[in-house]
Design a protein around this motif. Structure first.
Motif, short mmCIF file in Angstrom:
data_model
loop_
_atom_site.label_atom_id
_atom_site.label_comp_id
_atom_site.label_asym_id
_atom_site.label_seq_id
_atom_site.Cartn_x
_atom_site.Cartn_y
_atom_site.Cartn_z
N ARG A 1 0.94 -1.26 -0.22
CA ARG A 1 -0.10 0.30 0.02
C ARG A 1 0.94 1.26 0.03
O ARG A 1 0.58 2.11 -0.78
N TRP A 2 1.87 1.14 0.84
CA TRP A 2 2.74 2.41 0.78
C TRP A 2 3.51 2.74 -0.38
O TRP A 2 3.52 3.64 -0.98
N VAL A 3 3.99 1.46 -1.11
CA VAL A 3 4.65 1.76 -2.44
C VAL A 3 3.50 2.27 -3.49
O VAL A 3 3.99 3.21 -4.40
N ALA A 4 2.28 1.77 -3.38
CA ALA A 4 1.41 2.16 -4.39
C ALA A 4 1.11 3.53 -4.37
O ALA A 4 1.11 4.45 -5.20
N ALA B 1 13.08 3.05 -3.60
CA ALA B 1 13.15 3.78 -2.56
C ALA B 1 11.74 3.57 -1.67
O ALA B 1 11.97 3.69 -0.52
N ALA B 2 10.66 3.64 -2.25
CA ALA B 2 9.28 3.51 -1.50
C ALA B 2 9.38 2.29 -0.74
O ALA B 2 8.93 2.19 0.36
N LEU B 3 9.92 0.94 -1.29
CA LEU B 3 9.96 0.05 -0.40
C LEU B 3 10.95 0.19 0.70
O LEU B 3 10.65 -0.70 1.70
N THR C 1 8.78 12.37 4.46
CA THR C 1 9.86 13.44 3.84
C THR C 1 10.61 12.93 2.89
O THR C 1 11.10 13.73 1.92
N GLN C 2 11.21 11.77 3.24
CA GLN C 2 12.15 11.32 2.11
C GLN C 2 11.27 10.95 0.75
O GLN C 2 11.89 11.35 -0.27
N LEU C 3 10.16 10.54 0.85
CA LEU C 3 9.14 10.46 -0.22
C LEU C 3 9.21 11.53 -1.13
O LEU C 3 9.37 11.68 -2.32
N PHE C 4 8.76 12.60 -0.59
CA PHE C 4 8.43 13.73 -1.07
C PHE C 4 9.83 14.65 -1.46
O PHE C 4 9.83 15.33 -2.62
N GLY C 5 10.81 14.31 -0.89
CA GLY C 5 12.13 14.82 -0.95
C GLY C 5 12.61 14.38 -2.51
O GLY C 5 13.10 15.22 -3.13
N LEU C 6 12.51 13.00 -2.54
CA LEU C 6 12.81 12.25 -3.86
C LEU C 6 12.16 12.78 -4.81
O LEU C 6 12.75 13.03 -5.98
N VAL C 7 11.00 12.95 -4.65
CA VAL C 7 9.95 13.19 -5.98
C VAL C 7 10.36 14.81 -6.20
O VAL C 7 10.54 15.27 -7.56
N SER C 8 10.71 15.68 -5.14
CA SER C 8 10.92 17.15 -5.70
C SER C 8 12.37 17.17 -6.40
O SER C 8 12.61 17.99 -7.30
N PHE C 9 13.13 16.28 -5.80
CA PHE C 9 14.55 16.39 -6.62
C PHE C 9 14.40 15.97 -7.86
O PHE C 9 15.28 16.59 -8.75
#
Length: 212
Positions: A69-72, A198-200, A170-178
Protein backbone atom coordinates in the motif's frame (compact mmCIF):
# COMPACT_ATOMS: atom_id res chain seq x y z
CA UNK A 1 -2.78 26.66 -15.59
CA UNK A 2 -1.11 27.70 -18.85
CA UNK A 3 -0.12 31.03 -17.33
CA UNK A 4 1.14 29.19 -14.26
CA UNK A 5 3.33 27.00 -16.47
CA UNK A 6 4.61 29.92 -18.54
CA UNK A 7 5.14 32.57 -15.88
CA UNK A 8 5.21 30.74 -12.56
CA UNK A 9 2.99 31.42 -9.58
CA UNK A 10 4.71 34.72 -8.84
CA UNK A 11 3.96 35.97 -12.34
CA UNK A 12 0.30 35.00 -12.35
CA UNK A 13 -1.85 37.99 -13.30
CA UNK A 14 -5.61 38.23 -13.42
CA UNK A 15 -5.34 40.95 -16.03
CA UNK A 16 -3.16 38.77 -18.26
CA UNK A 17 -5.57 35.84 -17.89
CA UNK A 18 -8.50 38.11 -18.74
CA UNK A 19 -6.69 39.46 -21.79
CA UNK A 20 -6.05 35.96 -23.16
CA UNK A 21 -9.70 35.08 -22.58
CA UNK A 22 -10.79 38.16 -24.48
CA UNK A 23 -12.44 39.62 -21.39
CA UNK A 24 -12.17 42.90 -19.58
CA UNK A 25 -10.40 42.50 -16.19
CA UNK A 26 -13.56 43.35 -14.29
CA UNK A 27 -15.21 40.20 -15.68
CA UNK A 28 -12.58 37.96 -14.07
CA UNK A 29 -12.74 39.89 -10.80
CA UNK A 30 -16.37 38.78 -10.52
CA UNK A 31 -15.03 35.26 -9.87
CA UNK A 32 -11.77 35.97 -8.03
CA UNK A 33 -11.25 38.97 -5.81
CA UNK A 34 -7.53 39.14 -6.56
CA UNK A 35 -4.50 37.10 -7.59
CA UNK A 36 -4.26 35.47 -4.16
CA UNK A 37 -7.82 34.18 -4.43
CA UNK A 38 -6.99 32.61 -7.79
CA UNK A 39 -3.79 31.08 -6.37
CA UNK A 40 -5.75 29.64 -3.44
CA UNK A 41 -8.26 28.06 -5.79
CA UNK A 42 -5.46 26.50 -7.84
CA UNK A 43 -3.70 25.24 -4.70
CA UNK A 44 -6.82 23.72 -3.16
CA UNK A 45 -7.76 22.03 -6.42
CA UNK A 46 -4.24 20.61 -6.85
CA UNK A 47 -4.06 19.36 -3.25
CA UNK A 48 -7.46 17.70 -3.61
CA UNK A 49 -6.52 16.12 -6.93
CA UNK A 50 -3.27 14.69 -5.52
CA UNK A 51 -4.96 13.61 -2.29
CA UNK A 52 -7.74 11.83 -4.13
CA UNK A 53 -5.23 10.04 -6.37
CA UNK A 54 -3.22 8.78 -3.39
CA UNK A 55 -6.32 7.74 -1.45
CA UNK A 56 -7.53 5.75 -4.45
CA UNK A 57 -4.14 4.07 -4.85
CA UNK A 58 -4.19 2.98 -1.21
CA UNK A 59 -7.81 1.82 -1.41
CA UNK A 60 -7.01 -0.39 -4.39
CA UNK A 61 -4.14 -2.11 -2.57
CA UNK A 62 -4.77 -5.01 -0.14
CA UNK A 63 -5.01 -3.84 3.45
CA UNK A 64 -3.22 -7.02 4.55
CA UNK A 65 -0.15 -5.91 2.59
CA UNK A 66 0.72 -2.51 4.09
CA UNK A 67 4.16 -2.32 2.48
CA UNK A 68 2.50 -2.73 -0.91
CA UNK A 69 0.00 0.00 0.00
CA UNK A 70 2.84 2.40 0.85
CA UNK A 71 4.60 1.66 -2.44
CA UNK A 72 1.35 2.17 -4.36
CA UNK A 73 0.82 5.53 -2.67
CA UNK A 74 4.40 6.62 -3.31
CA UNK A 75 4.21 5.66 -6.97
CA UNK A 76 1.00 7.68 -7.34
CA UNK A 77 2.61 10.74 -5.75
CA UNK A 78 5.46 10.55 -8.25
CA UNK A 79 3.20 9.90 -11.24
CA UNK A 80 0.99 12.85 -10.34
CA UNK A 81 4.01 15.11 -9.92
CA UNK A 82 5.45 14.07 -13.29
CA UNK A 83 2.09 14.63 -14.97
CA UNK A 84 1.50 17.98 -13.20
CA UNK A 85 4.95 19.52 -12.65
CA UNK A 86 3.74 23.11 -12.46
CA UNK A 87 0.98 22.30 -9.99
CA UNK A 88 3.49 20.27 -7.95
CA UNK A 89 5.84 23.26 -7.95
CA UNK A 90 2.97 25.44 -6.76
CA UNK A 91 2.39 23.10 -3.81
CA UNK A 92 5.93 22.07 -2.88
CA UNK A 93 8.22 24.57 -4.59
CA UNK A 94 9.44 27.96 -3.47
CA UNK A 95 6.92 30.14 -1.61
CA UNK A 96 5.15 32.70 -3.78
CA UNK A 97 6.33 36.22 -2.82
CA UNK A 98 3.62 38.14 -1.03
CA UNK A 99 1.24 35.19 -0.77
CA UNK A 100 0.14 33.70 2.56
CA UNK A 101 -1.89 30.51 2.24
CA UNK A 102 -5.24 30.87 4.04
CA UNK A 103 -6.82 28.29 6.33
CA UNK A 104 -8.81 26.98 3.35
CA UNK A 105 -5.70 25.13 2.18
CA UNK A 106 -5.04 23.22 5.44
CA UNK A 107 -7.47 20.31 5.04
CA UNK A 108 -6.72 19.68 1.35
CA UNK A 109 -3.01 20.11 2.06
CA UNK A 110 -2.99 17.31 4.63
CA UNK A 111 -4.92 14.71 2.61
CA UNK A 112 -1.83 12.84 1.46
CA UNK A 113 -0.11 12.83 4.85
CA UNK A 114 -3.30 11.75 6.59
CA UNK A 115 -3.77 8.92 4.10
CA UNK A 116 -0.21 7.71 4.71
CA UNK A 117 -0.54 7.90 8.48
CA UNK A 118 -3.90 6.09 8.35
CA UNK A 119 -2.20 3.38 6.31
CA UNK A 120 0.31 2.93 9.13
CA UNK A 121 -2.47 3.03 11.73
CA UNK A 122 -4.30 0.26 9.85
CA UNK A 123 -1.12 -1.83 9.85
CA UNK A 124 -0.74 -1.31 13.60
CA UNK A 125 -4.35 -2.31 14.23
CA UNK A 126 -3.91 -5.43 12.08
CA UNK A 127 -0.64 -6.44 13.73
CA UNK A 128 1.19 -5.97 10.44
CA UNK A 129 3.92 -3.62 11.59
CA UNK A 130 7.19 -5.03 12.84
CA UNK A 131 8.92 -3.62 15.91
CA UNK A 132 12.10 -1.74 15.01
CA UNK A 133 15.30 -3.74 15.14
CA UNK A 134 16.83 -0.84 17.00
CA UNK A 135 15.04 1.44 19.41
CA UNK A 136 14.57 4.98 18.12
CA UNK A 137 16.26 7.43 20.45
CA UNK A 138 14.13 10.54 20.56
CA UNK A 139 14.90 13.64 22.56
CA UNK A 140 12.21 14.69 25.00
CA UNK A 141 11.40 17.65 22.76
CA UNK A 142 11.04 15.52 19.62
CA UNK A 143 8.90 13.00 21.50
CA UNK A 144 6.56 15.77 22.65
CA UNK A 145 6.24 17.01 19.07
CA UNK A 146 5.31 13.55 17.80
CA UNK A 147 2.87 13.00 20.67
CA UNK A 148 1.24 16.37 19.96
CA UNK A 149 0.89 15.44 16.28
CA UNK A 150 -0.70 12.10 17.18
CA UNK A 151 -3.15 13.84 19.48
CA UNK A 152 -4.01 16.41 16.80
CA UNK A 153 -4.56 13.72 14.16
CA UNK A 154 -6.46 11.52 16.63
CA UNK A 155 -4.73 8.43 15.27
CA UNK A 156 -3.56 5.50 17.38
CA UNK A 157 0.03 4.88 16.28
CA UNK A 158 3.04 4.26 18.55
CA UNK A 159 5.37 7.24 18.86
CA UNK A 160 8.27 5.30 17.33
CA UNK A 161 6.19 4.25 14.31
CA UNK A 162 4.89 7.78 13.83
CA UNK A 163 8.40 9.22 13.97
CA UNK A 164 9.57 6.76 11.32
CA UNK A 165 6.50 7.54 9.21
CA UNK A 166 7.34 11.24 9.31
CA UNK A 167 10.88 10.50 8.15
CA UNK A 168 9.64 8.23 5.35
CA UNK A 169 7.10 10.85 4.26
CA UNK A 170 9.78 13.53 3.95
CA UNK A 171 12.04 11.10 2.08
CA UNK A 172 9.23 10.32 -0.36
CA UNK A 173 8.51 13.94 -1.17
CA UNK A 174 12.17 14.90 -1.06
CA UNK A 175 13.00 12.35 -3.76
CA UNK A 176 10.05 13.41 -5.91
CA UNK A 177 10.99 17.07 -5.52
CA UNK A 178 14.60 16.34 -6.48
CA UNK A 179 13.36 14.68 -9.66
CA UNK A 180 10.84 17.38 -10.58
CA UNK A 181 13.28 20.23 -9.90
CA UNK A 182 16.19 18.53 -11.65
CA UNK A 183 18.55 17.80 -8.75
CA UNK A 184 18.89 14.11 -9.69
CA UNK A 185 19.45 14.74 -13.39
CA UNK A 186 22.51 12.76 -14.44
CA UNK A 187 22.52 10.82 -11.17
CA UNK A 188 19.36 8.75 -11.49
CA UNK A 189 18.58 7.48 -14.99
CA UNK A 190 15.41 5.48 -14.31
CA UNK A 191 13.41 7.49 -11.80
CA UNK A 192 10.36 5.25 -11.85
CA UNK A 193 12.28 2.12 -10.81
CA UNK A 194 14.44 4.11 -8.39
CA UNK A 195 11.35 5.61 -6.77
CA UNK A 196 9.70 2.22 -6.40
CA UNK A 197 12.79 0.77 -4.72
CA UNK A 198 13.02 3.82 -2.47
CA UNK A 199 9.36 3.48 -1.48
CA UNK A 200 9.88 -0.16 -0.53
CA UNK A 201 12.89 0.85 1.58
CA UNK A 202 10.72 3.50 3.28
CA UNK A 203 8.02 0.91 4.02
CA UNK A 204 10.61 -1.43 5.53
CA UNK A 205 12.09 1.41 7.56
CA UNK A 206 8.67 2.10 9.08
CA UNK A 207 8.25 -1.62 9.73
CA UNK A 208 5.33 -2.24 7.41
CA UNK A 209 4.83 -5.92 6.71
CA UNK A 210 4.79 -7.37 3.21
CA UNK A 211 1.60 -9.07 4.37
CA UNK A 212 0.17 -12.50 4.15
Amino acid sequence: RRHLAEHGAGGLSLRAVARDLGLVPSAVYRYFADRDALLTALIVEAYDDLGHAVEQAIARSPRKRPAQRWVAAAKRVRTWAVEHPHEYALLYGSPVPGYAAPVDTVVPGTRVSRALVQLVADACADGLIDPPTEATRLSATARRDVEALLAYAAIDVPVDAMFRTLLAWTQLFGLVSFEIFGQTRGLVHHHQAFGTDAALAQARFIGLSSGR
